[in-house]
Scaffold this motif. Structure first.
Motif, mmCIF file in Angstrom:
data_model
loop_
_atom_site.group_PDB
_atom_site.id
_atom_site.type_symbol
_atom_site.label_atom_id
_atom_site.label_comp_id
_atom_site.label_asym_id
_atom_site.label_seq_id
_atom_site.Cartn_x
_atom_site.Cartn_y
_atom_site.Cartn_z
ATOM 1 N N UNK A 185 2.246 -2.531 -5.567
ATOM 2 C CA UNK A 185 2.514 -2.159 -3.689
ATOM 3 C C UNK A 185 2.807 -3.356 -3.238
ATOM 4 N N UNK A 186 4.022 -3.567 -2.539
ATOM 5 C CA UNK A 186 4.844 -4.353 -1.727
ATOM 6 C C UNK A 186 3.719 -5.066 -0.456
ATOM 7 N N UNK A 187 2.547 -4.824 -0.172
ATOM 8 C CA UNK A 187 1.908 -5.573 0.148
ATOM 9 C C UNK A 187 0.317 -5.897 -0.418
ATOM 10 N N UNK A 188 -0.363 -5.454 -1.381
ATOM 11 C CA UNK A 188 -1.464 -6.480 -1.821
ATOM 12 C C UNK A 188 -1.179 -6.071 -3.161
ATOM 13 N N UNK A 189 0.309 -6.040 -3.711
ATOM 14 C CA UNK A 189 0.594 -6.563 -5.095
ATOM 15 C C UNK A 189 0.096 -6.385 -6.104
ATOM 16 N N UNK A 190 -0.535 -4.979 -5.874
ATOM 17 C CA UNK A 190 -1.211 -4.439 -6.993
ATOM 18 C C UNK A 190 -0.515 -3.334 -8.390
ATOM 19 N N UNK A 191 -0.522 -3.715 -9.271
ATOM 20 C CA UNK A 191 -0.353 -2.330 -9.508
ATOM 21 C C UNK A 191 -0.671 -0.894 -9.758
ATOM 22 N N UNK A 192 -0.312 -0.155 -9.936
ATOM 23 C CA UNK A 192 -0.997 1.420 -9.622
ATOM 24 C C UNK A 192 -0.202 2.188 -9.879
ATOM 25 N N UNK A 193 -0.653 3.301 -10.386
ATOM 26 C CA UNK A 193 -0.146 4.634 -10.858
ATOM 27 C C UNK A 193 0.284 5.089 -9.654
ATOM 28 N N UNK A 194 1.741 6.240 -10.238
ATOM 29 C CA UNK A 194 2.537 7.213 -9.623
ATOM 30 C C UNK A 194 1.412 8.372 -8.393
ATOM 31 N N UNK A 195 0.525 8.649 -8.604
ATOM 32 C CA UNK A 195 -1.142 9.393 -8.023
ATOM 33 C C UNK A 195 -0.802 7.906 -6.258
ATOM 34 N N UNK A 219 10.693 -0.091 -3.626
ATOM 35 C CA UNK A 219 9.490 -0.610 -2.395
ATOM 36 C C UNK A 219 8.540 0.866 -2.316
ATOM 37 N N UNK A 220 7.725 0.142 -2.938
ATOM 38 C CA UNK A 220 6.384 1.216 -3.083
ATOM 39 C C UNK A 220 5.109 0.699 -2.373
ATOM 40 N N UNK A 221 4.422 1.342 -1.431
ATOM 41 C CA UNK A 221 2.870 0.500 -0.768
ATOM 42 C C UNK A 221 2.008 1.868 -2.006
ATOM 43 N N UNK A 222 0.991 0.986 -1.899
ATOM 44 C CA UNK A 222 -0.266 1.583 -2.583
ATOM 45 C C UNK A 222 -1.464 2.548 -1.672
ATOM 46 N N UNK A 223 -2.059 3.666 -2.494
ATOM 47 C CA UNK A 223 -2.645 4.380 -1.078
ATOM 48 C C UNK A 223 -3.822 4.353 0.164
#
Ligand SMILES: [Zn+2]
Ligand SMILES: [Zn+2]
Ligand SMILES: [Zn+2]
Ligand SMILES: [Zn+2]
Length: 88
Positions: A54-64, A73-77
């Motif tokens: 995630x570009x904000x919290x930097x946590x690694x996350x899955x496609x869902x 760039x990705x943002x987590x839900x």
């Protein structure tokens, strides 16, 4: 059969993600995954392997759990909801 990670100890568990047979030291009981998968597990749902951070919290996350906002760039839900004020 010996552990597929360390190759030293007896394999006792099977990782639910990659299917590796691993020893108790290379297995996480709570997540039911091997330590290799644990390191790449989605930090939000903990069910699938992460694909990006995630570009904000930097946590690694899955496609869902990630929303792609630009080419790289990705943002987590969770951050997405926070930024968009809970509107669907
Ligand atoms: Zn092992
Ligand atoms: Zn695994
Ligand atoms: Zn996820
Ligand atoms: Zn986030």
């Amino acid at each position: 059969m010996s552990c597929e990670i360390c190759g030293l100890k007896q394999a006792e568990y099977t990782c639910r993600i990659c299917g590796r047979r691993v020893c108790s030291e290379d297995y996480d009981y709570e997540e039911r995954v091997c330590l290799v998968c644990k390191h790449t597990l989605c930090q939000i749902c903990r069910r699938q392997l992460s694909i990006a951070t995630c570009k904000y919290c930097r946590r690694a996350a899955c496609e869902d759990c990630l929303i792609q906002v630009s080419l790289h760039e990705y943002v987590c839900v969770e951050c997405y909801r926070r930024i968009h004020g809970g509107r669907e």
